[in-house]
Design a protein around this motif. Structure first.
Motif, PDB file in Angstrom:
ATOM      1  N   UNK A  50       0.802  -1.226   0.000  1.00  0.00           N
ATOM      2  CA  UNK A  50       0.000   0.000   0.000  1.00  0.00           C
ATOM      3  C   UNK A  50       0.833   1.273   0.000  1.00  0.00           C
ATOM      4  N   UNK A  51       2.066   1.194   0.482  1.00  0.00           N
ATOM      5  CA  UNK A  51       2.861   2.397   0.641  1.00  0.00           C
ATOM      6  C   UNK A  51       2.428   3.120   1.906  1.00  0.00           C
ATOM      7  N   UNK A  52       2.910   4.327   2.057  1.00  0.00           N
ATOM      8  CA  UNK A  52       2.582   5.093   3.263  1.00  0.00           C
ATOM      9  C   UNK A  52       1.708   6.291   2.949  1.00  0.00           C
ATOM     10  N   UNK A  53       1.034   6.225   1.823  1.00  0.00           N
ATOM     11  CA  UNK A  53       0.130   7.305   1.446  1.00  0.00           C
ATOM     12  C   UNK A  53      -0.353   7.107   0.030  1.00  0.00           C
ATOM     13  N   UNK A  54      -1.353   7.875  -0.382  1.00  0.00           N
ATOM     14  CA  UNK A  54      -1.896   7.756  -1.730  1.00  0.00           C
ATOM     15  C   UNK A  54      -0.809   7.935  -2.785  1.00  0.00           C
ATOM     16  N   UNK A  55      -0.862   7.105  -3.816  1.00  0.00           N
ATOM     17  CA  UNK A  55       0.115   7.201  -4.894  1.00  0.00           C
ATOM     18  C   UNK A  55       1.403   6.450  -4.629  1.00  0.00           C
ATOM     19  N   UNK A  56       1.542   5.858  -3.443  1.00  0.00           N
ATOM     20  CA  UNK A  56       2.771   5.137  -3.107  1.00  0.00           C
ATOM     21  C   UNK A  56       2.596   3.625  -3.185  1.00  0.00           C
ATOM     22  N   UNK A  57       1.464   3.173  -3.739  1.00  0.00           N
ATOM     23  CA  UNK A  57       1.201   1.745  -3.836  1.00  0.00           C
ATOM     24  C   UNK A  57       2.216   1.096  -4.775  1.00  0.00           C
ATOM     25  N   UNK A  58       2.528  -0.170  -4.507  1.00  0.00           N
ATOM     26  CA  UNK A  58       3.393  -0.949  -5.379  1.00  0.00           C
ATOM     27  C   UNK A  58       2.517  -1.972  -6.089  1.00  0.00           C
ATOM     28  N   UNK A  59       2.420  -1.844  -7.405  1.00  0.00           N
ATOM     29  CA  UNK A  59       1.599  -2.763  -8.187  1.00  0.00           C
ATOM     30  C   UNK A  59       2.197  -4.160  -8.102  1.00  0.00           C
ATOM     31  N   UNK A  60       1.388  -5.118  -7.688  1.00  0.00           N
ATOM     32  CA  UNK A  60       1.838  -6.489  -7.506  1.00  0.00           C
ATOM     33  C   UNK A  60       1.572  -7.292  -8.776  1.00  0.00           C
ATOM     34  N   UNK A  61       2.583  -8.023  -9.244  1.00  0.00           N
ATOM     35  CA  UNK A  61       2.419  -8.874 -10.423  1.00  0.00           C
ATOM     36  C   UNK A  61       3.025 -10.238 -10.141  1.00  0.00           C
ATOM     37  N   UNK A  62       2.702 -11.195 -10.988  1.00  0.00           N
ATOM     38  CA  UNK A  62       3.259 -12.534 -10.846  1.00  0.00           C
ATOM     39  C   UNK A  62       2.733 -13.288  -9.643  1.00  0.00           C
TER      40      UNK A  62
END
Length: 140
Positions: A50-62
């Motif tokens: 999720x990160x530590x705020x909006x826009x900090x998400x890490x897109x998960x793949x695989x």
């Protein structure tokens, strides 16, 4: 972490279906939901995802083949799964699990849209991070 909403149902039964890779949640009112492990993993509530705020998400793949190797209760309000890729920092409150269970179509659509926007395939291996442990070999 978000706590329990007063109207969030608490599962009366939890079943890990390893072969079909779904977490089944059963409720007192007779409702039952099956949440794919992949959906749980890509929407992990952990800071790593999720990160530590909006826009900090890490897109998960695989994560299509990911399984749950362990599942622990956290107090009386959440579950903490350990996934086969080593991810174990997501604590899923009952309300987060119910949200995943009841909004699957919407969440899958959102996930696929994010993949398309990022120009990556669902099964693209993630770059290894420092705490991933051993590197995984991939054939191209």
């Amino acid at each position: 972490m978000s706590g329990l909403k007063s109207d969030t149902p608490v599962p009366t039964g939890i079943v890990v279906h390893a072969v079909s890779r779904v977490l089944e949640l059963q409720y007192a009112n007779g409702e039952s939901f099956r949440i794919p492990f992949e959906l749980m993993r890509v929407y992990s509530p952990s800071a790593e995802v999720r990160g530590h705020g909006p826009g900090q998400e890490t897109l998960q793949t695989g994560k299509r083949e990911v399984t749950i190797t362990a599942l622990e209760a956290v107090g009386h309000y959440a579950l903490q799964p350990t996934f086969s890729d080593g991810h174990d920092t997501g604590i899923y409150s009952w309300d987060q699990l119910y949200d995943l269970a009841t909004r699957q179509d919407e969440l899958w659509a959102e996930y696929f849209a994010k993949l398309k926007e990022a120009g990556v395939e669902r099964d693209t291996p993630m770059a290894a991070s420092a705490h991933d442990g051993a590197a995984h070999g991939h054939c191209h």
